[in-house]
Design a protein around this motif. Structure first.
Motif, PDB file in Angstrom:
ATOM      1  N   ILE A   1       2.421  10.177  -9.669  1.00 37.55           N
ATOM      2  CA  ILE A   1       1.464  10.507 -10.733  1.00 37.55           C
ATOM      3  C   ILE A   1       0.872  11.893 -10.500  1.00 37.55           C
ATOM      4  O   ILE A   1       0.701  12.673 -11.433  1.00 37.55           O
ATOM      5  CB  ILE A   1       0.359   9.433 -10.803  1.00 37.55           C
ATOM      6  CG1 ILE A   1       0.936   8.107 -11.318  1.00 37.55           C
ATOM      7  CG2 ILE A   1      -0.790   9.886 -11.702  1.00 37.55           C
ATOM      8  CD1 ILE A   1      -0.051   6.973 -11.332  1.00 37.55           C
ATOM      9  N   LYS A   2       0.570  12.183  -9.227  1.00 36.48           N
ATOM     10  CA  LYS A   2       0.023  13.502  -8.909  1.00 36.48           C
ATOM     11  C   LYS A   2       0.988  14.615  -9.302  1.00 36.48           C
ATOM     12  O   LYS A   2       0.584  15.689  -9.751  1.00 36.48           O
ATOM     13  CB  LYS A   2      -0.288  13.580  -7.414  1.00 36.48           C
ATOM     14  CG  LYS A   2      -0.932  14.894  -6.988  1.00 36.48           C
ATOM     15  CD  LYS A   2      -1.055  14.985  -5.476  1.00 36.48           C
ATOM     16  CE  LYS A   2       0.305  15.211  -4.840  1.00 36.48           C
ATOM     17  NZ  LYS A   2       0.216  15.494  -3.390  1.00 36.48           N
ATOM     18  N   ASN A   3       2.290  14.332  -9.152  1.00 36.99           N
ATOM     19  CA  ASN A   3       3.313  15.318  -9.501  1.00 36.99           C
ATOM     20  C   ASN A   3       3.676  15.286 -10.975  1.00 36.99           C
ATOM     21  O   ASN A   3       4.601  15.979 -11.405  1.00 36.99           O
ATOM     22  CB  ASN A   3       4.569  15.086  -8.655  1.00 36.99           C
ATOM     23  CG  ASN A   3       4.316  15.331  -7.178  1.00 36.99           C
ATOM     24  OD1 ASN A   3       3.462  16.138  -6.817  1.00 36.99           O
ATOM     25  ND2 ASN A   3       5.053  14.647  -6.323  1.00 36.99           N
ATOM     26  N   GLY A   4       2.966  14.444 -11.745  1.00 36.16           N
ATOM     27  CA  GLY A   4       3.185  14.418 -13.190  1.00 36.16           C
ATOM     28  C   GLY A   4       4.288  13.507 -13.653  1.00 36.16           C
ATOM     29  O   GLY A   4       4.686  13.564 -14.826  1.00 36.16           O
ATOM     30  N   ASN A   5       4.811  12.659 -12.754  1.00 40.16           N
ATOM     31  CA  ASN A   5       5.890  11.729 -13.123  1.00 40.16           C
ATOM     32  C   ASN A   5       5.288  10.366 -13.457  1.00 40.16           C
ATOM     33  O   ASN A   5       4.765   9.682 -12.577  1.00 40.16           O
ATOM     34  CB  ASN A   5       6.893  11.614 -11.975  1.00 40.16           C
ATOM     35  CG  ASN A   5       8.059  10.715 -12.335  1.00 40.16           C
ATOM     36  OD1 ASN A   5       8.195  10.264 -13.473  1.00 40.16           O
ATOM     37  ND2 ASN A   5       8.922  10.460 -11.372  1.00 40.16           N
ATOM     38  N   MET A   6       5.382   9.974 -14.708  1.00 40.08           N
ATOM     39  CA  MET A   6       4.858   8.676 -15.145  1.00 40.08           C
ATOM     40  C   MET A   6       5.964   7.668 -15.443  1.00 40.08           C
ATOM     41  O   MET A   6       5.681   6.516 -15.762  1.00 40.08           O
ATOM     42  CB  MET A   6       4.007   8.854 -16.415  1.00 40.08           C
ATOM     43  CG  MET A   6       2.845   9.805 -16.253  1.00 40.08           C
ATOM     44  SD  MET A   6       1.559   9.136 -15.175  1.00 40.08           S
ATOM     45  CE  MET A   6       0.419  10.520 -15.141  1.00 40.08           C
ATOM     46  N   ASP A   7       7.217   8.111 -15.337  1.00 40.11           N
ATOM     47  CA  ASP A   7       8.339   7.258 -15.716  1.00 40.11           C
ATOM     48  C   ASP A   7       8.829   6.432 -14.534  1.00 40.11           C
ATOM     49  O   ASP A   7       9.927   6.624 -14.014  1.00 40.11           O
ATOM     50  CB  ASP A   7       9.484   8.115 -16.281  1.00 40.11           C
ATOM     51  CG  ASP A   7       9.071   8.854 -17.537  1.00 40.11           C
ATOM     52  OD1 ASP A   7       8.326   8.280 -18.332  1.00 40.11           O
ATOM     53  OD2 ASP A   7       9.502  10.017 -17.709  1.00 40.11           O
ATOM     54  N   PHE A   8       7.990   5.533 -14.072  1.00 46.34           N
ATOM     55  CA  PHE A   8       8.374   4.597 -13.019  1.00 46.34           C
ATOM     56  C   PHE A   8       7.574   3.319 -13.231  1.00 46.34           C
ATOM     57  O   PHE A   8       6.662   3.270 -14.049  1.00 46.34           O
ATOM     58  CB  PHE A   8       8.092   5.175 -11.625  1.00 46.34           C
ATOM     59  CG  PHE A   8       6.636   5.360 -11.312  1.00 46.34           C
ATOM     60  CD1 PHE A   8       5.912   4.357 -10.670  1.00 46.34           C
ATOM     61  CD2 PHE A   8       5.976   6.526 -11.666  1.00 46.34           C
ATOM     62  CE1 PHE A   8       4.564   4.517 -10.392  1.00 46.34           C
ATOM     63  CE2 PHE A   8       4.628   6.699 -11.391  1.00 46.34           C
ATOM     64  CZ  PHE A   8       3.922   5.685 -10.758  1.00 46.34           C
TER      65      PHE A   8
ATOM     66  N   LEU B   1       0.829  -1.207   0.000  1.00 47.14           N
ATOM     67  CA  LEU B   1       0.000   0.000   0.000  1.00 47.14           C
ATOM     68  C   LEU B   1       0.864   1.257   0.000  1.00 47.14           C
ATOM     69  O   LEU B   1       0.515   2.262  -0.628  1.00 47.14           O
ATOM     70  CB  LEU B   1      -0.939   0.001   1.207  1.00 47.14           C
ATOM     71  CG  LEU B   1      -2.085  -1.018   1.165  1.00 47.14           C
ATOM     72  CD1 LEU B   1      -2.898  -0.949   2.444  1.00 47.14           C
ATOM     73  CD2 LEU B   1      -2.986  -0.798  -0.040  1.00 47.14           C
ATOM     74  N   GLU B   2       2.007   1.202   0.707  1.00 45.02           N
ATOM     75  CA  GLU B   2       2.921   2.347   0.704  1.00 45.02           C
ATOM     76  C   GLU B   2       3.497   2.568  -0.694  1.00 45.02           C
ATOM     77  O   GLU B   2       3.682   3.705  -1.127  1.00 45.02           O
ATOM     78  CB  GLU B   2       4.037   2.125   1.725  1.00 45.02           C
ATOM     79  CG  GLU B   2       3.569   2.222   3.170  1.00 45.02           C
ATOM     80  CD  GLU B   2       4.684   1.944   4.157  1.00 45.02           C
ATOM     81  OE1 GLU B   2       5.750   1.446   3.722  1.00 45.02           O
ATOM     82  OE2 GLU B   2       4.503   2.226   5.363  1.00 45.02           O
ATOM     83  N   LYS B   3       3.791   1.453  -1.397  1.00 41.13           N
ATOM     84  CA  LYS B   3       4.270   1.588  -2.779  1.00 41.13           C
ATOM     85  C   LYS B   3       3.208   2.237  -3.660  1.00 41.13           C
ATOM     86  O   LYS B   3       3.519   3.100  -4.490  1.00 41.13           O
ATOM     87  CB  LYS B   3       4.651   0.223  -3.334  1.00 41.13           C
ATOM     88  CG  LYS B   3       5.908  -0.386  -2.721  1.00 41.13           C
ATOM     89  CD  LYS B   3       6.236  -1.713  -3.380  1.00 41.13           C
ATOM     90  CE  LYS B   3       7.503  -2.321  -2.786  1.00 41.13           C
ATOM     91  NZ  LYS B   3       7.829  -3.625  -3.415  1.00 41.13           N
ATOM     92  N   LEU B   4       1.950   1.802  -3.451  1.00 37.62           N
ATOM     93  CA  LEU B   4       0.858   2.407  -4.224  1.00 37.62           C
ATOM     94  C   LEU B   4       0.726   3.888  -3.907  1.00 37.62           C
ATOM     95  O   LEU B   4       0.497   4.719  -4.800  1.00 37.62           O
ATOM     96  CB  LEU B   4      -0.451   1.683  -3.924  1.00 37.62           C
ATOM     97  CG  LEU B   4      -0.619   0.279  -4.518  1.00 37.62           C
ATOM     98  CD1 LEU B   4      -1.922  -0.339  -4.028  1.00 37.62           C
ATOM     99  CD2 LEU B   4      -0.613   0.327  -6.033  1.00 37.62           C
ATOM    100  N   LYS B   5       0.886   4.213  -2.624  1.00 39.89           N
ATOM    101  CA  LYS B   5       0.806   5.626  -2.222  1.00 39.89           C
ATOM    102  C   LYS B   5       1.910   6.438  -2.890  1.00 39.89           C
ATOM    103  O   LYS B   5       1.667   7.530  -3.411  1.00 39.89           O
ATOM    104  CB  LYS B   5       0.899   5.729  -0.699  1.00 39.89           C
ATOM    105  CG  LYS B   5       0.927   7.159  -0.189  1.00 39.89           C
ATOM    106  CD  LYS B   5       1.194   7.194   1.307  1.00 39.89           C
ATOM    107  CE  LYS B   5       1.381   8.634   1.785  1.00 39.89           C
ATOM    108  NZ  LYS B   5       1.725   8.682   3.221  1.00 39.89           N
ATOM    109  N   ASP B   6       3.154   5.899  -2.852  1.00 42.54           N
ATOM    110  CA  ASP B   6       4.276   6.603  -3.488  1.00 42.54           C
ATOM    111  C   ASP B   6       4.023   6.769  -4.982  1.00 42.54           C
ATOM    112  O   ASP B   6       4.312   7.820  -5.562  1.00 42.54           O
ATOM    113  CB  ASP B   6       5.574   5.831  -3.254  1.00 42.54           C
ATOM    114  CG  ASP B   6       5.971   5.782  -1.778  1.00 42.54           C
ATOM    115  OD1 ASP B   6       5.499   6.659  -1.022  1.00 42.54           O
ATOM    116  OD2 ASP B   6       6.733   4.880  -1.391  1.00 42.54           O
ATOM    117  N   GLY B   7       3.477   5.707  -5.612  1.00 44.93           N
ATOM    118  CA  GLY B   7       3.166   5.797  -7.031  1.00 44.93           C
ATOM    119  C   GLY B   7       2.113   6.854  -7.318  1.00 44.93           C
ATOM    120  O   GLY B   7       2.213   7.607  -8.293  1.00 44.93           O
TER     121      GLY B   7
END
Length: 493
Positions: free
Chosen positions: A212-219, A202-208
Motif C-alpha cells: 500500500i505504501k508503494n501504491g499497489n492496491m491490487d492484492f 503479522l508478516e502478511k500485514l506488514k507485506d500488505g
C-alpha cells in the motif's frame, strides 16, 4: 482460537508437559541406576557390609593362614592381591601388623591412612565403623588376631563408597540436564507454534502495508485465522478495499476534472470566439447596413445566452453533486403536471417539425411528491436530448405513464438515430457526450442527463435508457407512487 486463549493454554502446557515428561524419564533413568544404587549405597542391615561378611571367609582365612605360616615377613603383594578376587567389587584390603602396613589395595592408597583406622580391638558390638576422610566415604570391617610372637594383626575390609556417591551425583546431574532439556525443548516448540500463528499473519500485514505504501492496491490478504489477528487482517483488507475504491474515485474525479476543463474550455471558447468576431465586424464597420447590424447583434445575443445557460448547468450540477441543492417537495398530480409541461414544449418543437404527445393515458389520478421546478428540468433535459439526435424530420416523441405498485414510470421514446451499445452505459455520466467532437449544432455540455439523474435520485427514483442504433431512444425514470389507493393499501399492510 483467540490469542488470549492460545497463550493461556500454552502457559498451562509449559507447566504440565515438562513435569509429566520429567516424571516418566526419571522413572526410566532410576530403573537403570536402581541395581547399582541398591548394591553400592545400601548401608543398612543386609547391605554391602553384610555381603562382605558372607563372602570374606575365604579371603580372611587365606590371609590368616598366610600370616601365621610366614611369621618373619608376611609380605606378598601378589598373594594379597589375589585375595581381593573373593571380595565384592570396590572392596579393598588393608593389612596392618602392629603399626605397619603390610598391604593396602592400590585404589585405597589415596583414601586410607593410619589416622582413620581404629586401633587393635577398637570396634563396636556389630563390628562396623564408618569414617570420613577428605569427603571420601569409607565403610570398614575390622578383623583382629594375635600371632604366636605376640604381634597384633588387623585385617580391614574397606568398601569405598565414593563410586556409589558418584553414581548418585551422576544420577542427579543427569536429572538436572534432562529437566533443562525438557524445559528448553517444550518451551521452544510451544513458543514456535504459538509465535508462528501470531508472527506469520503479522508478516502478511506488514507485506500488505508495504504494498500500500508503494501504491499497489491490487492484492488480497489470505485470511485464515479467526483470532484477534484475523479480525485485524479483515479490518486491514476492508481498509485496503475502501482505500482502493477511494483512489479509484479520486482518479475518476481527476479525470472528470480534466475532462470538464477541456470540454468547458471548448464549449466556452466557441461562443466567445463568435462573439469576438461579430463585435470586431461591428467595430470595423463590416455591418454597414441595418440588416447586417441586426444579424450581428442577434448572433452575439444568442451566443451570450448559450454561455449563460452553460454556466447555469455547471452551477446546478455542482450543487447537486455536493448535495447542496435545495428541494421544495410537494404532492403533485402527475398527469396534469405532465400535460402542462408538454403544452409548453409543443410550441417550440412544432417549429422544429417535431411532435410530442402523451399516449396511453391512465384513467385514474396519480400523485407523486416532487419539486416542480426540478422535475420540469428533468423533462426538459430529456426532451432536448431527444431533439438533438432525432435526425430526419418529422420527429416523434411519445410520452407514456405506467403505474406500478410502489413506483410510477415515465418514458420518453423518440424516433431518432439511437445510441450505440458502446455509448449507452455512459450517457448519464457527467460531461459525457456521444458526439466526441462536441459539435455545436448538437450543442450542450454533456451535463443535461447527468443533472437529470441527480434530480431523479434525490426524488428516490431511478433513470435509465433503452436504445439501439437507427431504432430511436427510450429514456425512462421512476418516481414513488403517492396515489391515494396505493397509500391506503400500504397502510393496511
Amino acid at each position: 482460537m483467540f490469542i488470549k486463549k492460545k497463550l493461556t493454554l500454552s502457559y498451562i502446557a509449559m507447566l504440565l508437559i515438562p513435569i509429566i515428561l520429567f516424571l516418566f524419564i526419571t522413572l526410566f533413568v532410576a530403573n537403570i541406576f536402581k541395581d547399582t544404587l541398591k548394591s553400592s549405597y545400601n548401608i543398612g542391615y543386609g547391605g554391602p557390609l553384610e555381603d562382605i561378611i558372607q563372602k570374606d571367609s575365604i579371603a580372611i582365612n587365606n590371609i590368616k593362614s598366610f600370616m601365621i605360616s610366614n611369621k618373619n615377613s608376611g609380605k606378598n603383594n601378589d598373594f594379597f592381591k589375589k585375595q581381593e578376587s573373593y571380595l565384592k567389587e570396590q572392596t579393598g584390603i588393608v593389612i596392618r601388623k602392629n603399626n605397619n602396613f603390610l598391604y593396602m589395595s592400590p585404589f585405597l592408597k589415596n583414601s586410607v591412612t593410619s589416622s582413620i583406622l581404629p586401633k587393635f580391638g577398637e570396634y563396636d558390638d556389630i563390628s562396623r565403623r564408618h569414617s570420613q576422610f577428605e569427603s571420601k566415604s569409607l565403610l570398614l570391617k575390622q578383623y583382629d588376631f594375635s600371632m604366636d610372637d605376640g604381634s597384633k594383626v588387623s585385617i580391614f575390609l574397606v568398601l569405598n563408597t565414593v563410586s556409589a556417591e558418584n553414581i548418585v551425583y551422576k544420577f542427579f546431574a543427569i536429572e538436572i540436564l534432562i529437566l533443562i532439556a525438557i524445559l528448553i525443548i517444550t518451551n521452544g516448540i510451544l513458543t514456535f507454534l504459538v509465535s508462528r500463528s501470531i508472527v506469520k499473519p503479522l508478516e502478511k500485514l506488514k507485506d500488505g502495508a508495504v504494498l500500500i505504501k508503494n501504491g499497489n492496491m491490487d492484492f488480497q490478504l489470505d485470511i485464515s485465522s479467526k483470532d484477534e489477528i484475523g479480525e485485524l487482517s479483515m479490518a486491514f483488507e476492508e481498509m485496503r478495499q475502501r482505500l482502493k475504491e477511494s483512489l479509484e474515485i479520486q482518479f475518476q474525479y481527476e479525470n472528470n476534472r480534466k475532462e470538464l476543463i477541456s470540454n468547458i474550455s471548448h464549449d466556452l471558447k466557441t461562443p466567445i470566439t463568435a462573439i469576438k468576431g461579430y463585435v470586431e465586424g461591428i467595430k470595423d464597420g463590416v455591418a454597414d447596413t441595418p440588416e447586417k447590424m441586426g444579424k450581428y447583434i442577434n448572433t452575439v445575443y444568442k451566443k451570450a445566452i448559450d454561455m449563460d445557460k452553460l454556466i447555469d448547468e455547471l452551477f446546478l450540477f455542482s450543487k447537486l453533486d455536493l448535495k447542496n441543492a435545495s428541494f421544495n417537495f410537494e404532492k403533485v398530480d402527475l398527469l396534469d403536471y405532465l400535460n402542462d409541461c408538454l403544452e409548453e414544449l409543443k410550441f417550440d418543437l412544432e417549429k422544429k417539425d417535431i411532435n410530442i404527445m402523451l399516449k396511453d393515458q391512465i384513467n385514474t389520478k396519480v400523485y407523486v411528491v416532487a419539486d416542480r421546478e426540478k422535475l420540469k428540468r428533468v423533462i426538459m433535459n430529456i426532451v432536448e436530448n431527444s431533439v438533438k439526435y432525432i435526425g430526419e424530420r418529422p420527429g416523434e416523441i411519445y410520452v407514456k405513464i405506467e403505474k406500478g405498485k410502489e413506483y410510477l414510470s415515465l418514458s420518453f421514446k423518440d424516433n431518432g438515430i439511437g445510441i450505440s451499445k458502446q455509448a449507452l452505459p455512459y450517457i448519464f455520466d457527467r460531461f459525457y457526450r456521444a458526439d466526441l467532437s462536441r459539435n455545436s449544432n448538437t450543442g450542450g455540455s454533456g451535463l443535461g442527463l447527468a443533472i437529470s439523474k441527480r434530480i431523479v435520485e434525490e426524488h428516490g427514483g431511478k433513470i435509465w435508457a433503452e436504445s439501439s442504433e437507427d431504432a430511436g431512444t427510450n429514456i425512462i425514470f421512476t418516481l414513488k407512487n403517492w396515489s391515494d389507493d396505493y397509500i391506503e393499501k400500504d397502510t393496511d399492510n
